[in-house]
Design a protein around this motif. Structure first.
Motif, PDB file in Angstrom:
ATOM      1  N   SER A 291       0.830  -1.211   0.000  1.00 25.17           N
ATOM      2  CA  SER A 291       0.000   0.000   0.000  1.00 25.17           C
ATOM      3  C   SER A 291       0.862   1.257   0.000  1.00 25.17           C
ATOM      4  CB  SER A 291      -0.944  -0.005   1.207  1.00 25.17           C
ATOM      5  OG  SER A 291      -0.264   0.277   2.412  1.00 25.17           O
ATOM      6  N   CYS A 294       2.107   1.994  -3.422  1.00 24.93           N
ATOM      7  CA  CYS A 294       1.045   2.648  -4.199  1.00 24.93           C
ATOM      8  C   CYS A 294       0.964   4.136  -3.876  1.00 24.93           C
ATOM      9  CB  CYS A 294      -0.300   1.986  -3.918  1.00 24.93           C
ATOM     10  SG  CYS A 294      -0.440   0.291  -4.525  1.00 24.93           S
ATOM     11  N   TYR A 297       3.739   6.235  -5.543  1.00 22.18           N
ATOM     12  CA  TYR A 297       3.456   6.488  -6.960  1.00 22.18           C
ATOM     13  C   TYR A 297       2.007   6.938  -7.153  1.00 22.18           C
ATOM     14  CZ  TYR A 297       7.917   4.176  -7.693  1.00 22.18           C
ATOM     15  OH  TYR A 297       9.254   3.847  -7.656  1.00 22.18           O
ATOM     16  N   GLY A 298       1.510   7.718  -6.174  1.00 20.43           N
ATOM     17  CA  GLY A 298       0.109   8.141  -6.173  1.00 20.43           C
ATOM     18  C   GLY A 298      -0.274   9.093  -7.276  1.00 20.43           C
ATOM     19  N   LEU A 303      -3.719   3.734  -8.746  1.00 20.95           N
ATOM     20  CA  LEU A 303      -2.981   3.121  -7.641  1.00 20.95           C
ATOM     21  C   LEU A 303      -3.508   3.567  -6.284  1.00 20.95           C
ATOM     22  CD1 LEU A 303       0.775   3.145  -8.759  1.00 20.95           C
ATOM     23  CD2 LEU A 303      -0.752   1.180  -8.493  1.00 20.95           C
ATOM     24  N   VAL A 306      -6.049   1.146  -5.212  1.00 22.48           N
ATOM     25  CA  VAL A 306      -5.384  -0.080  -4.754  1.00 22.48           C
ATOM     26  C   VAL A 306      -4.863   0.133  -3.337  1.00 22.48           C
ATOM     27  CG1 VAL A 306      -3.522  -1.720  -5.191  1.00 22.48           C
ATOM     28  CG2 VAL A 306      -4.748  -0.676  -7.113  1.00 22.48           C
ATOM     29  N   PHE A 307      -4.261   1.319  -3.104  1.00 18.95           N
ATOM     30  CA  PHE A 307      -3.814   1.656  -1.750  1.00 18.95           C
ATOM     31  C   PHE A 307      -4.972   1.585  -0.760  1.00 18.95           C
ATOM     32  CE2 PHE A 307      -4.396   5.138   1.239  1.00 18.95           C
ATOM     33  CZ  PHE A 307      -3.487   4.770   2.226  1.00 18.95           C
TER      34      PHE A 307
END
Length: 395
Positions: A291, A294, A297-298, A303, A306-307
């Motif tokens: 997490s 993710c 690379y927000g 992503l 996904v986090f």
């Protein structure tokens, strides 16, 4: 166990869920909604009003070992009923506060009430009522906090639109009293175990706890876990704004996290029961590490969802690991006092986390915040796993 006692233990579980859904959710998870209306009406700075939350966290931390010792000497319903009165009555008193120092004093009262009413008493009751499927029972009880947060966030935001913040404070305080006080008076109690009743009569103190390296490592691991979780949760929305995402996008990420946090408590309870403690920690720590990658690379928007899913599932760790781990490592002997000490350390970490995030973000950048928490996740997992090497059998 007789059918009557089986019914009673599930009644206690339902009461625990409701207490977490009402008192814990209102006091801990939706009070940030009051920042804007209160600071504007009373012309307070955001930092001065935010200190109310810090005072509440510190009070809860300091009260944890006290509650842990009281539970071994005082009937559970007496402690929790006092907590319901202080928590609900204190929250009502926020509606009467006109100066910042009044909010600070009331925060101490509410913090004491929350300590008497929620995590430690509820964890102790669940641990003694549920010999089997303890993880699932704890997961259901703690899922009340996530369920309540999801519901109250919608209700309170609308209340603050239609009513004054004073009226909203007063109504919520009364709701805490009306819902929680009857539950603590007529439902919450320990099982009729003669060993538990005998321990109430013993003169025991924290000198009776075996201050082993195992306990210290477990507490230190939970301290860093508290830093990570609170430091991350409080700065997700500012980070999303910093990235330039619109408010609707940010709200969707927050809602995704809330839904998966609710699922995480239920799934986490099942995993903790079916797998051993070590494997459960490894699974959820691995999700936590992913997490943070993710988040780093927000800038790539998908992503962030996904986090939200991974981090939401991992929130079963702060909800369940202090209580479940205490029981698994140290058994039921002096359980409440062990948990009181451990919860104090964990809560201090939670109070420190947002300040660490804010300092790094202000002076450096958010990427370094998430890199720091990635490293701390590795560190706290090492402490926790080492503490499990000499794991004692449950008693």
């Amino acid at each position: 166990m007789s059918n009557r006692l089986k019914f009673r233990k599930y009644l206690v579980l339902a009461a625990c869920f409701l207490i977490m859904a009402v008192s814990f959710s209102i006091i801990n998870n939706i009070t940030s909604l009051f920042i804007d209306p209160v600071t504007k009406h009373l012309r307070l700075s955001i930092s001065s009003f935010s200190f109310v939350f810090t005072i509440g966290a510190i009070t809860t931390a300091l009260m944890s070992p006290v509650i842990g010792q009281l539970i071994s000497k005082v009937p559970l319903k007496a402690i929790m009923s006092l907590g319901a009165i202080l928590a609900g009555g204190g929250f009502f008193c926020y509606s009467l506060a006109t100066e910042i120092w009044m909010f600070y004093v009331i925060a101490v009262i509410v913090g004491i009430g929350t300590s008497c009413l929620t995590v430690i008493p509820i964890s102790t009751a669940i641990t003694h009522w549920f010999e089997d499927k303890k993880g699932m029972a704890l997961g259901i009880a703690m899922a009340g906090a996530g369920t309540g947060s999801f519901i109250w966030m919608q209700i309170v935001s609308r209340m603050l639109t239609d009513l004054s913040y004073q009226e909203t404070y007063a109504i919520l305080g009364l709701i805490i009293l009306v819902v929680c006080l009857p539950l603590t008076l007529f439902v919450m109690k320990m099982p009729p175990d003669t060993t538990i009743e005998a321990k109430k009569k013993e003169k025991i103190s924290y000198k009776d706890i075996h201050w082993s390296m195992q306990l210290i490592l477990f507490a230190l691991g939970l301290f860093l876990l508290g830093v990570n979780i609170s430091g991350t949760k409080m700065h997700i929305q500012p980070y999303l704004t910093h990235l330039g995402h619109p408010l609707t996008f940010n709200a969707n990420v927050g809602s995704t996290q809330a839904i998966f946090a609710l699922l995480g408590n239920l799934i986490g309870g099942y995993v903790f029961d079916k797998l051993n403690l070590r494997n459960s920690i490894i699974i959820f720590v691995s999700m936590s590490l992913l997490s943070y990658i993710c988040l780093i690379y927000g800038a790539f928007a998908p992503l962030l969802f996904v986090f939200a899913a991974l981090f939401g599932l991992c929130l079963c760790l702060p909800s369940m690991l202090p209580s479940y781990g205490t029981s698994a490592l140290f058994g039921k002997e002096h359980y409440a006092m062990h948990l009181g000490f451990i919860n104090m350390i964990f809560t201090f970490g939670g109070a420190l986390g947002p300040m660490i995030s804010g300092f790094i973000a202000d002076h450096l950048n958010y990427t370094l915040v998430w890199v720091t928490y990635f490293a701390l996740t590795v560190l706290y997992s090492i402490f926790l796993l080492i503490s499990l090497r000499s794991k004692k059998p449950q008693t």
